[in-house]
Design an enzyme around this catalytic site. Sequence first.
Site, PDB file in Angstrom:
ATOM      1  N   LYS A 111       0.832  -1.211   0.000  1.00  0.00           N
ATOM      2  CA  LYS A 111       0.000   0.000   0.000  1.00  0.00           C
ATOM      3  C   LYS A 111       0.861   1.254   0.000  1.00  0.00           C
ATOM      4  O   LYS A 111       0.470   2.275  -0.562  1.00  0.00           O
ATOM      5  CB  LYS A 111      -0.962  -0.012   1.187  1.00  0.00           C
ATOM      6  CG  LYS A 111      -2.047  -1.062   1.027  1.00  0.00           C
ATOM      7  CD  LYS A 111      -3.381  -0.631   1.600  1.00  0.00           C
ATOM      8  CE  LYS A 111      -4.468  -1.623   1.199  1.00  0.00           C
ATOM      9  NZ  LYS A 111      -5.594  -1.648   2.121  1.00  0.00           N
ATOM     10  N   LYS A 191      -4.080 -10.892  -7.429  1.00  0.00           N
ATOM     11  CA  LYS A 191      -5.219 -11.220  -6.557  1.00  0.00           C
ATOM     12  C   LYS A 191      -6.438 -10.395  -6.946  1.00  0.00           C
ATOM     13  O   LYS A 191      -6.298  -9.203  -7.239  1.00  0.00           O
ATOM     14  CB  LYS A 191      -4.802 -10.889  -5.115  1.00  0.00           C
ATOM     15  CG  LYS A 191      -5.744 -11.386  -4.066  1.00  0.00           C
ATOM     16  CD  LYS A 191      -5.438 -10.764  -2.713  1.00  0.00           C
ATOM     17  CE  LYS A 191      -5.963  -9.353  -2.625  1.00  0.00           C
ATOM     18  NZ  LYS A 191      -5.958  -8.742  -1.313  1.00  0.00           N
ATOM     19  N   LYS A 194     -10.442  -5.033  -4.835  1.00  0.00           N
ATOM     20  CA  LYS A 194     -11.224  -3.844  -5.140  1.00  0.00           C
ATOM     21  C   LYS A 194     -10.338  -2.765  -5.754  1.00  0.00           C
ATOM     22  O   LYS A 194     -10.769  -1.997  -6.601  1.00  0.00           O
ATOM     23  CB  LYS A 194     -11.867  -3.311  -3.856  1.00  0.00           C
ATOM     24  CG  LYS A 194     -12.805  -4.304  -3.218  1.00  0.00           C
ATOM     25  CD  LYS A 194     -13.093  -3.952  -1.759  1.00  0.00           C
ATOM     26  CE  LYS A 194     -13.663  -5.146  -1.017  1.00  0.00           C
ATOM     27  NZ  LYS A 194     -13.741  -4.976   0.434  1.00  0.00           N
TER      28      LYS A 194
HETATM   29  P1  TYM Z   1     -10.866  -7.130   2.921  1.00  0.00           P
HETATM   30  O1  TYM Z   1     -11.975  -6.148   3.048  1.00  0.00           O
HETATM   31  O2  TYM Z   1      -9.773  -6.817   1.978  1.00  0.00           O
HETATM   32  O3  TYM Z   1     -11.449  -8.543   2.512  1.00  0.00           O
HETATM   33  C1  TYM Z   1     -12.469  -9.229   3.220  1.00  0.00           C
HETATM   34  C2  TYM Z   1     -12.196 -10.727   3.206  1.00  0.00           C
HETATM   35  O4  TYM Z   1     -12.126 -11.203   1.856  1.00  0.00           O
HETATM   36  C3  TYM Z   1     -10.905 -11.932   1.666  1.00  0.00           C
HETATM   37  N1  TYM Z   1     -10.461 -11.727   0.275  1.00  0.00           N
HETATM   38  C4  TYM Z   1     -10.111 -12.714  -0.557  1.00  0.00           C
HETATM   39  N2  TYM Z   1     -10.082 -14.055  -0.416  1.00  0.00           N
HETATM   40  C5  TYM Z   1      -9.678 -14.790  -1.488  1.00  0.00           C
HETATM   41  N3  TYM Z   1      -9.307 -14.242  -2.672  1.00  0.00           N
HETATM   42  C6  TYM Z   1      -9.324 -12.909  -2.866  1.00  0.00           C
HETATM   43  N4  TYM Z   1      -8.959 -12.389  -4.034  1.00  0.00           N
HETATM   44  C7  TYM Z   1      -9.735 -12.082  -1.778  1.00  0.00           C
HETATM   45  N5  TYM Z   1      -9.853 -10.736  -1.629  1.00  0.00           N
HETATM   46  C8  TYM Z   1     -10.295 -10.546  -0.356  1.00  0.00           C
HETATM   47  C9  TYM Z   1      -9.935 -11.317   2.649  1.00  0.00           C
HETATM   48  O5  TYM Z   1      -8.863 -12.188   2.933  1.00  0.00           O
HETATM   49  C10 TYM Z   1     -10.830 -11.068   3.845  1.00  0.00           C
HETATM   50  O6  TYM Z   1     -10.949 -12.226   4.639  1.00  0.00           O
HETATM   51  N6  TYM Z   1      -7.974  -6.300   6.925  1.00  0.00           N
HETATM   52  C11 TYM Z   1      -9.175  -6.961   6.496  1.00  0.00           C
HETATM   53  C12 TYM Z   1     -10.403  -6.537   7.274  1.00  0.00           C
HETATM   54  C13 TYM Z   1     -10.298  -6.696   8.764  1.00  0.00           C
HETATM   55  C14 TYM Z   1     -10.316  -7.925   9.481  1.00  0.00           C
HETATM   56  C15 TYM Z   1     -10.254  -7.555  10.845  1.00  0.00           C
HETATM   57  C16 TYM Z   1     -10.363  -9.249   9.086  1.00  0.00           C
HETATM   58  C17 TYM Z   1     -10.211  -5.687   9.668  1.00  0.00           C
HETATM   59  N7  TYM Z   1     -10.180  -6.207  10.939  1.00  0.00           N
HETATM   60  C18 TYM Z   1     -10.208  -8.521  11.852  1.00  0.00           C
HETATM   61  C19 TYM Z   1     -10.332 -10.227  10.105  1.00  0.00           C
HETATM   62  C20 TYM Z   1     -10.265  -9.848  11.448  1.00  0.00           C
HETATM   63  C21 TYM Z   1      -9.418  -6.612   5.022  1.00  0.00           C
HETATM   64  O7  TYM Z   1      -8.968  -5.613   4.527  1.00  0.00           O
HETATM   65  O8  TYM Z   1     -10.268  -7.463   4.364  1.00  0.00           O
END
Ligand code: TYM
Length: 326
Positions: A111, A191, A194
């Site tokens: 990032k 990957k 968004k």
């Molecule tokens: P975020 O919003 O990027 O994604 C949400 C969930 O989707 C999964 N994910 C994927 N899995 C497989 N292939 C992909 N291409 C893919 N893109 C996204 C992510 O692994 C995630 O599980 N930091 C986290 C949010 C967060 C969080 C937490 C998660 C904040 N606090 C505490 C767990 C526990 C995030 O940005 O997810």
Amino acid sequence: MKRIFSGIQPTGEVHIGNYIGAIKQWVELTEEYDCIFCVVDYHAITVEYNIEELRDRTIETALILIACGLTPDRCRLFIQSHVPEHTELAWIFNCVTPIGELERMTQFKDKSRQHRANINMGLMDYPVLQAADILIYKAGYVPVGEDQVQHIELSREVARRFNNRFGDIFPEPQVILSHAPRILGVDGASKMSKSMNNYIGLLEDKDAIWEKLRTAVTDVNRVRRADPGNPELCNIWTIHRAFSREDELLEIDKGCRQASIGCIDCKKVLFKNMMDELIPIRDRADSLKKDRDYVIDVVRKGAKTCSEIAKKTMEEVRSSLGIFYP
Ligand code: TYM
């Protein structure tokens, strides 16, 4: 009952990577665990964003989670900023987290490269807030996609450091990986995310989905229809495994390896199965869009019950730290 916590950022559209990498599994896990799911709006402000859009996306993300099956009878669902104890605990965790550990986080490095003009403290501190999200509920399990594993490992580290210094308060949370922990984008290279324009939106128009799927990269070594393919090298196959039946998968695997079916035939089966699963979700999302008050009510009630747990943990934490709090 064992407790689960997981979260999703309200940035951009929810895509099928989020769905099959995380949300689909979250719904299944509600059968066995005490589940808390959260729309993490404070994480979303660590990068440049549009103010109006954040407001809309936050409630829309909650709406989509409900439409996917995370209904209030199955789990608690709320918005991170509605339980301000998360940020309070993050501050305390800051004081037991070495900067070096945050600097080596892969997501922080990525990032920082993407947002050179805005490498702010929040971006670096992101995993500490994530640790607070999980640990404030003393959750033992965190279902996520592969990209979040390093952050959960840091949460374990934070819990360990805190417990060593101040007493045994927090569990060391474990990752639960889904069957599709890393879905690539339609480019077949990076990957699905968004921030890259390589995703298929969960609520995207049917024709737009087919167009993206039709042109999506498959096994790059299969140049002509007559070439045998290798499903293990194909991102479409990974997506297939999340949407298609075992007997169909066996047939496609065989047909691809023997070149008796082409990529378009394979994608047509996937498209049908994907839409069969997504249409009911879209229908539920459409009716929820007409009843936003219901969605607001769900997240309000979710925040209320989560607040009670969070407040109790904070009492324990303050007392163990020696904070004067009469
Ligand atoms: P975020 O919003 O990027 O994604 C949400 C969930 O989707 C999964 N994910 C994927 N899995 C497989 N292939 C992909 N291409 C893919 N893109 C996204 C992510 O692994 C995630 O599980 N930091 C986290 C949010 C967060 C969080 C937490 C998660 C904040 N606090 C505490 C767990 C526990 C995030 O940005 O997810």
